[in-house]
Design a protein around this motif. Structure first.
Motif, mmCIF file in Angstrom:
data_model
loop_
_atom_site.group_PDB
_atom_site.id
_atom_site.type_symbol
_atom_site.label_atom_id
_atom_site.label_comp_id
_atom_site.label_asym_id
_atom_site.label_seq_id
_atom_site.Cartn_x
_atom_site.Cartn_y
_atom_site.Cartn_z
ATOM 1 N N ALA A 127 -9.813 21.678 52.364
ATOM 2 C CA ALA A 127 -9.828 20.203 52.751
ATOM 3 C C ALA A 127 -10.884 19.540 53.483
ATOM 4 C CB ALA A 127 -8.272 19.918 53.359
ATOM 5 N N ASP A 128 -11.194 18.410 53.359
ATOM 6 C CA ASP A 128 -12.166 17.964 54.480
ATOM 7 C C ASP A 128 -11.408 17.465 55.585
ATOM 8 O OD1 ASP A 128 -14.235 17.565 52.658
ATOM 9 O OD2 ASP A 128 -13.747 15.757 51.730
ATOM 10 N N THR A 129 -12.141 17.329 56.536
ATOM 11 C CA THR A 129 -11.548 16.881 58.093
ATOM 12 C C THR A 129 -12.545 15.825 58.333
ATOM 13 O OG1 THR A 129 -13.246 18.433 59.201
ATOM 14 C CG2 THR A 129 -10.996 19.305 58.611
ATOM 15 N N GLY A 130 -12.083 14.902 59.481
ATOM 16 C CA GLY A 130 -12.678 13.929 59.908
ATOM 17 C C GLY A 130 -11.904 12.866 60.743
ATOM 18 N N PHE A 131 -12.256 11.433 60.453
ATOM 19 C CA PHE A 131 -11.564 10.774 61.241
ATOM 20 C C PHE A 131 -10.998 9.411 60.218
ATOM 21 C CE2 PHE A 131 -14.078 12.780 64.279
ATOM 22 C CZ PHE A 131 -13.334 12.974 65.240
ATOM 23 N N ILE A 132 -9.912 8.897 60.488
ATOM 24 C CA ILE A 132 -9.397 7.725 59.988
ATOM 25 C C ILE A 132 -9.322 6.476 61.208
ATOM 26 C CG2 ILE A 132 -7.641 6.447 58.577
ATOM 27 C CD1 ILE A 132 -7.139 8.920 57.154
ATOM 28 N N PHE A 133 -9.932 5.519 61.365
ATOM 29 C CA PHE A 133 -9.622 4.688 62.393
ATOM 30 C C PHE A 133 -9.697 3.106 62.149
ATOM 31 C CE2 PHE A 133 -14.030 6.177 62.039
ATOM 32 C CZ PHE A 133 -14.620 5.100 62.429
ATOM 33 N N ASN A 134 -9.291 2.286 62.972
ATOM 34 C CA ASN A 134 -9.769 0.862 63.140
ATOM 35 C C ASN A 134 -10.018 0.534 64.622
ATOM 36 O OD1 ASN A 134 -7.095 0.616 64.010
ATOM 37 N ND2 ASN A 134 -6.530 -0.297 61.919
ATOM 38 N N ASP A 166 -7.583 -0.489 66.765
ATOM 39 C CA ASP A 166 -6.362 -0.112 67.228
ATOM 40 C C ASP A 166 -5.974 1.393 67.556
ATOM 41 O OD1 ASP A 166 -5.541 -2.973 67.796
ATOM 42 O OD2 ASP A 166 -4.761 -2.969 65.522
ATOM 43 N N PHE A 167 -6.613 2.341 66.711
ATOM 44 C CA PHE A 167 -6.356 3.526 66.638
ATOM 45 C C PHE A 167 -7.554 4.361 66.095
ATOM 46 C CE2 PHE A 167 -4.532 2.306 62.773
ATOM 47 C CZ PHE A 167 -4.896 3.388 61.780
ATOM 48 N N LYS A 168 -7.501 5.824 66.650
ATOM 49 C CA LYS A 168 -8.281 6.697 65.807
ATOM 50 C C LYS A 168 -7.588 7.870 65.459
ATOM 51 C CE LYS A 168 -12.667 9.110 66.429
ATOM 52 N NZ LYS A 168 -13.956 9.284 67.379
ATOM 53 N N PHE A 169 -7.595 8.325 64.341
ATOM 54 C CA PHE A 169 -6.776 9.466 63.810
ATOM 55 C C PHE A 169 -7.569 10.500 63.306
ATOM 56 C CE2 PHE A 169 -4.300 11.579 60.317
ATOM 57 C CZ PHE A 169 -3.025 11.868 60.715
ATOM 58 N N SER A 170 -7.339 11.875 64.140
ATOM 59 C CA SER A 170 -8.172 12.910 63.484
ATOM 60 C C SER A 170 -7.423 13.542 62.495
ATOM 61 C CB SER A 170 -8.296 14.058 64.908
ATOM 62 O OG SER A 170 -8.932 15.135 64.284
ATOM 63 N N VAL A 171 -8.275 13.691 61.361
ATOM 64 C CA VAL A 171 -7.907 14.257 60.062
ATOM 65 C C VAL A 171 -7.839 15.829 60.175
ATOM 66 C CG1 VAL A 171 -7.652 14.544 57.549
ATOM 67 C CG2 VAL A 171 -8.264 12.214 58.593
ATOM 68 N N GLN A 172 -6.715 16.635 60.130
ATOM 69 C CA GLN A 172 -6.970 18.229 60.429
ATOM 70 C C GLN A 172 -6.840 18.792 58.972
ATOM 71 O OE1 GLN A 172 -7.824 19.734 63.530
ATOM 72 N NE2 GLN A 172 -8.347 17.470 63.486
ATOM 73 N N GLY A 173 -5.931 17.987 57.852
ATOM 74 C CA GLY A 173 -5.714 18.685 56.954
ATOM 75 C C GLY A 173 -5.495 17.416 56.079
ATOM 76 N N VAL A 174 -5.543 17.954 54.516
ATOM 77 C CA VAL A 174 -5.082 16.966 53.486
ATOM 78 C C VAL A 174 -4.724 17.671 52.520
ATOM 79 C CG1 VAL A 174 -6.538 15.086 52.099
ATOM 80 C CG2 VAL A 174 -7.185 15.829 54.257
ATOM 81 N N TYR A 228 -3.065 14.811 57.350
ATOM 82 C CA TYR A 228 -2.235 15.550 58.424
ATOM 83 C C TYR A 228 -3.140 15.472 59.346
ATOM 84 C CZ TYR A 228 1.124 16.758 54.922
ATOM 85 O OH TYR A 228 1.988 16.785 53.888
ATOM 86 N N GLY A 229 -2.825 15.189 60.727
ATOM 87 C CA GLY A 229 -3.449 15.277 61.908
ATOM 88 C C GLY A 229 -2.589 14.703 63.161
ATOM 89 N N PHE A 230 -3.529 14.011 64.073
ATOM 90 C CA PHE A 230 -3.092 13.458 65.136
ATOM 91 C C PHE A 230 -3.803 12.242 65.690
ATOM 92 C CE2 PHE A 230 -6.212 16.589 66.370
ATOM 93 C CZ PHE A 230 -6.603 15.956 67.512
ATOM 94 N N PHE A 231 -3.189 11.382 66.385
ATOM 95 C CA PHE A 231 -3.874 10.153 66.985
ATOM 96 C C PHE A 231 -4.447 10.443 68.348
ATOM 97 C CE2 PHE A 231 -0.549 8.389 64.437
ATOM 98 C CZ PHE A 231 -1.250 7.310 63.507
ATOM 99 N N GLU A 232 -5.326 10.024 68.460
ATOM 100 C CA GLU A 232 -6.329 10.419 69.688
ATOM 101 C C GLU A 232 -6.102 9.341 70.711
ATOM 102 O OE1 GLU A 232 -10.454 11.225 69.090
ATOM 103 O OE2 GLU A 232 -9.943 12.900 68.010
ATOM 104 N N GLU A 292 -6.327 -2.373 57.692
ATOM 105 C CA GLU A 292 -7.570 -1.711 56.900
ATOM 106 C C GLU A 292 -8.072 -0.847 57.988
ATOM 107 O OE1 GLU A 292 -8.516 -2.698 54.075
ATOM 108 O OE2 GLU A 292 -6.821 -3.908 53.913
ATOM 109 N N VAL A 293 -8.290 0.112 57.484
ATOM 110 C CA VAL A 293 -8.924 1.404 58.103
ATOM 111 C C VAL A 293 -10.351 1.972 57.473
ATOM 112 C CG1 VAL A 293 -6.690 2.254 59.106
ATOM 113 C CG2 VAL A 293 -7.883 3.014 56.768
ATOM 114 N N LEU A 294 -10.987 2.516 58.409
ATOM 115 C CA LEU A 294 -11.983 3.257 57.943
ATOM 116 C C LEU A 294 -12.147 4.669 57.986
ATOM 117 C CD1 LEU A 294 -15.331 2.941 57.474
ATOM 118 C CD2 LEU A 294 -15.837 3.095 59.939
ATOM 119 N N LEU A 295 -12.566 5.464 56.806
ATOM 120 C CA LEU A 295 -12.550 6.882 56.700
ATOM 121 C C LEU A 295 -13.957 7.245 56.980
ATOM 122 C CD1 LEU A 295 -10.361 5.382 55.073
ATOM 123 C CD2 LEU A 295 -10.368 7.468 53.438
ATOM 124 N N GLN A 296 -13.993 8.531 57.717
ATOM 125 C CA GLN A 296 -15.341 9.040 57.833
ATOM 126 C C GLN A 296 -15.026 10.607 57.818
ATOM 127 O OE1 GLN A 296 -17.644 7.688 61.159
ATOM 128 N NE2 GLN A 296 -18.250 9.723 61.649
#
Length: 257
Positions: A54-61, A63-71, A81-85, A101-105
């Motif tokens: 799986a890719d990893t990265g971030f989903i954020f706006n 209000d929050f930043k979510f670290s993607v650790q698994g998909v 799957y992941g955790f909020f920083e 609305e969120v941004l994926l990186q």
């Protein structure tokens, strides 16, 4: 938690080199293993599967930043799957709402390596016919950085293993040096079959619209993974071993750092 949701749109299907995108949050919850899970209407994150990690990265706006650790993908829904920083759960509950609305990186270096490994596996598939191994039927591939291989139904005589290993590596690197554009497209069944030497594997339902990957002038093949934009981006392949066991031939390989 994914009840009544439409299938996740897979943006990487047609734009494999896109590392950022926008999406809408559809659901956020805690999984049984304690990890947080986000479901979006679309994603550029490749889920683990098809022999690719799986890719990893971030989903954020704002209000929050979510670290993607698994998909993972299940029933056409993609789970991130992941955790909020740097956020307290109580605060997050009031800020993470359906429709946000969120941004994926995506982690570009990880995507690049995974794409090179996956593309190299398909290139070795093409080279089997070139070096006189056309009798081998495609099996499965494992394109993780640790121990990538491609596996085929059929065997190679023991006294030919070393020479075929050398030939495979030579032909693959010749094709890499030559280069060639790579494209992915979802096509009607008959068009897809025409690009794949006239036929598709039995697991592709007739009348379906499979996604086909084509590397340069080589025959196409159905695949849901990510790949390089040009064969030359693989850089180089090292075939470390060919192993024959129980009617199967497994080719171990890796790509240049």
């Amino acid at each position: 938690m994914a009840e009544n949701l439409n299938p996740t749109k897979l943006e990487y299907y047609e734009e494999m080199w896109k590392l950022q995108s926008n999406a809408t949050l559809l659901s956020s919850f805690q999984g049984e293993d304690g990890k947080q899970v986000l479901i979006l209407d679309s994603t550029i994150f490749h889920p683990q599967g098809g022999g690719q990690p799986a890719d990893t990265g971030f989903i954020f706006n704002s209000d929050f930043k979510f670290s993607v650790q698994g998909v993972r993908s299940k029933d056409k829904i993609v789970y991130h799957y992941g955790f909020f920083e740097n956020s307290e759960n109580a605060v997050l509950e009031s800020k993470i709402e359906k429709g946000a609305e969120v941004l994926l990186q995506v982690d570009g270096e990880r995507r690049k390596l995974n794409s090179r490994l996956h593309s190299a596996g398909h290139l070795l598939d093409a080279c089997t016919a070139i070096v006189g191994l056309g009798h081998l039927a495609p099996g499965k591939g494992y394109h993780f950085p640790a121990g990538p291989y491609v596996e085929y139904k059929g065997t190679v005589p023991q006294n030919e293993l070393q020479s075929k290993q050398q030939q495979l590596e030579l032909e693959a690197n010749n094709l890499i040096a030559k280069g060639g554009k790579v494209f992915a497209s979802v096509l009607p069944y008959n068009e897809a079959a025409a690009l794949c030497d006239g036929c598709l594997p039995d697991y592709i339902p007739k009348g379906s619209n499979p996604r086909i990957i084509k590397l340069g002038e080589q025959p196409g093949c159905p695949c849901g993974g990510t790949h390089v934009s040009d064969i030359s981006e693989i850089l180089g392949v090292k075939v470390s071993q060919i192993r024959v066991k129980k009617g199967m031939t497994k080719v171990f390989y890796n790509v240049e750092p």
